[in-house]
Design an enzyme around this catalytic site. Structure first.
Site, mmCIF file in Angstrom:
data_model
loop_
_atom_site.group_PDB
_atom_site.id
_atom_site.type_symbol
_atom_site.label_atom_id
_atom_site.label_comp_id
_atom_site.label_asym_id
_atom_site.label_seq_id
_atom_site.Cartn_x
_atom_site.Cartn_y
_atom_site.Cartn_z
ATOM 1 N N TYR A 123 -74.926 -18.152 6.560
ATOM 2 C CA TYR A 123 -76.397 -17.557 7.385
ATOM 3 C C TYR A 123 -76.106 -18.252 8.512
ATOM 4 O O TYR A 123 -76.325 -19.467 9.736
ATOM 5 C CB TYR A 123 -77.090 -17.411 7.331
ATOM 6 C CG TYR A 123 -78.169 -15.575 5.989
ATOM 7 C CD1 TYR A 123 -78.086 -15.183 7.254
ATOM 8 C CD2 TYR A 123 -77.447 -15.607 4.908
ATOM 9 C CE1 TYR A 123 -78.242 -14.068 6.705
ATOM 10 C CE2 TYR A 123 -78.125 -14.585 4.736
ATOM 11 C CZ TYR A 123 -78.117 -13.423 5.849
ATOM 12 O OH TYR A 123 -78.260 -12.620 5.007
ATOM 13 N N GLU A 216 -68.699 -6.421 -20.112
ATOM 14 C CA GLU A 216 -68.601 -6.371 -19.031
ATOM 15 C C GLU A 216 -70.244 -6.350 -18.313
ATOM 16 O O GLU A 216 -70.215 -6.820 -17.260
ATOM 17 C CB GLU A 216 -67.798 -5.838 -18.331
ATOM 18 C CG GLU A 216 -67.934 -5.131 -17.137
ATOM 19 C CD GLU A 216 -66.914 -3.709 -16.600
ATOM 20 O OE1 GLU A 216 -67.024 -3.034 -15.621
ATOM 21 O OE2 GLU A 216 -66.255 -3.407 -18.058
ATOM 22 N N ASP A 269 -65.147 -1.542 -20.517
ATOM 23 C CA ASP A 269 -64.799 -0.133 -20.071
ATOM 24 C C ASP A 269 -63.935 0.059 -20.164
ATOM 25 O O ASP A 269 -62.220 -0.845 -20.469
ATOM 26 C CB ASP A 269 -65.526 0.411 -18.379
ATOM 27 C CG ASP A 269 -66.798 0.349 -18.370
ATOM 28 O OD1 ASP A 269 -67.534 0.528 -19.539
ATOM 29 O OD2 ASP A 269 -67.355 1.010 -17.744
#
Length: 382
Positions: A123, A216, A269
């Site tokens: 920014y 995860e 996963d």
């Protein structure tokens, strides 16, 4: 272990390895000033020119994998192959200018004794130089360019990590002159990991855990914390809520150094992205190859794996997406995967399917802890 890693880097100096130094603010400012002086020297020479910026190349062709000859931990490193940022090439001119602007901003930040996050830096640069910085990704890539040019860590540049990570379980943490934090008594969310890497480096830690479990997904982590799995299986639970941030990786690395006898087990996963997350914790990433030795850990793959698919109903399996195939190809083309990991990845691709950890809930919400406990007792991890 960090000292051992750096010794290994020095020992194999014939391979011309590169890594990022941990420097004080005056040392970083001095390197920035040298870069400026070199640029001006060539610009004002009898044969003036605008010099290119030589950066250590962050590419798969310039990356190698340490095989843990000194420690059990392997990590990605970069060799002394260079790419450039040039003002004279149209497609690289803006990237060339961005490097100088980020260096100027870092010099200013360090001179003021401050630190900023990558988001705060974006920014500030967006306000000061909107024609050069229009996205966070541009800032992130330029920070990596500056690290590759000056060969110092991003934290040395005055840039803090924005941490998403959480830790829970049988772990006591204490910063100097602060109260002790009991990570088993921090509620369902656990303890938020600070983005201040210096604070993580100074943490005093105690544990009676026997395992460290890297999770995860945030939702799975919350389930395990809510069920107090860390009491059933004496453990520390840690998550980065997806792809790991630097602060979470550093805390895990510090835990591995402080408690070297604790196995680190990853629950991800069964898909290429899950394996990529595990590999980032285990080896580091090419993009941060200059700093990988500071964050790598000897992580083992607990689940989900192919031999867990018998526990999941067929209707819970999901077809692989094109992005999954792309990640799989990238992993297969790298040198980091051990043979059993490659076999798992091949099975994923050949099946054309993936499975999420949540699919185990078909056996009940309390099954996840039993699943983990059984695999740990059987030492069923790779």
């Amino acid at each position: 272990m960090e000292d051992a890693c750096k010794s290994a880097l020095n020992f194999f100096s014939d391979q011309q390895l590169c890594y990022a130094d941990i420097l004080t603010p005056p040392e970083v400012i001095a390197r920035i000033q040298v870069a400026v002086l070199n640029f001006l020297r060539i610009l004002t020479s009898p044969d003036p020119a605008i010099s290119d910026l030589p950066l250590v190349a962050r590419s798969s062709s310039n990356s190698r994998l340490s095989r843990g000859l000194v420690t059990q931990t392997s990590w990605i490193f970069l060799t002394r192959s260079f790419c450039t940022r040039s003002l004279l090439r149209p497609n690289a001119a803006k990237a060339f200018i961005r490097v100088w602007k980020v260096m100027a901003m870092c010099s200013e930040i360090l001179g003021q004794g401050k630190r900023v996050t990558q988001r705060e830096l974006f920014y500030k640069l967006l306000c000061d130089s909107p024609e050069y910085f229009s996205s966070q990704s541009q800032v992130n890539r330029t920070i990596q360019d500056v690290v590759a040019l000056l060969r110092c860590s991003r934290y040395s540049l005055g840039i803090m990590a924005s941490s998403r990570g959480l830790v829970a379980g049988r772990l006591l943490l204490q910063e100097p002159n602060q109260e002790v934090v009991d990570c088993a008594a921090c509620g369902f969310s656990g303890h938020a990991i600070t983005g201040d890497l210096n604070s993580i480096d100074k943490l005093m830690m105690k544990t009676d855990a026997r395992y460290i479990i890297v999770v995860e997904k945030h939702a799975i982590y919350q389930r395990l914390v809510e069920d107090h799995v860390f009491n059933q299986i004496p453990s520390i639970l840690i998550t980065a809520k997806g792809y790991p941030d630097i602060a979470t990786r550093l805390l895990l690395h510090r835990l591995s150094r402080a408690f070297p006898d604790l196995p680190i087990l990853a629950l991800v996963d069964w898909n290429p992205a899950g394996l990529a997350i595990l590999c980032t914790f285990k080896f580091g990433s090419i993009g941060m190859g200059l700093e990988a030795y500071r964050y790598a850990c000897n992580v083992k793959w607990l689940g989900m794996r192919a031999d867990d698919m018998d526990l999941i109903p067929a209707e819970a399996l999901v077809p692989l997406k094109p992005k999954d195939i792309q990640i799989a190809k990238s992993l297969m083309s790298s040198d980091m995967l051990q043979e059993r990991y490659k076999e798992e990845l091949t099975l994923m691709v050949e099946s054309g399917q993936r499975a999420e950890i949540e699919a185990l809930y078909c056996h009940g919400y309390d099954y996840l802890g039993k699943f983990i406990a059984k695999k740990i007792v059987q030492a069923n991890y790779i």
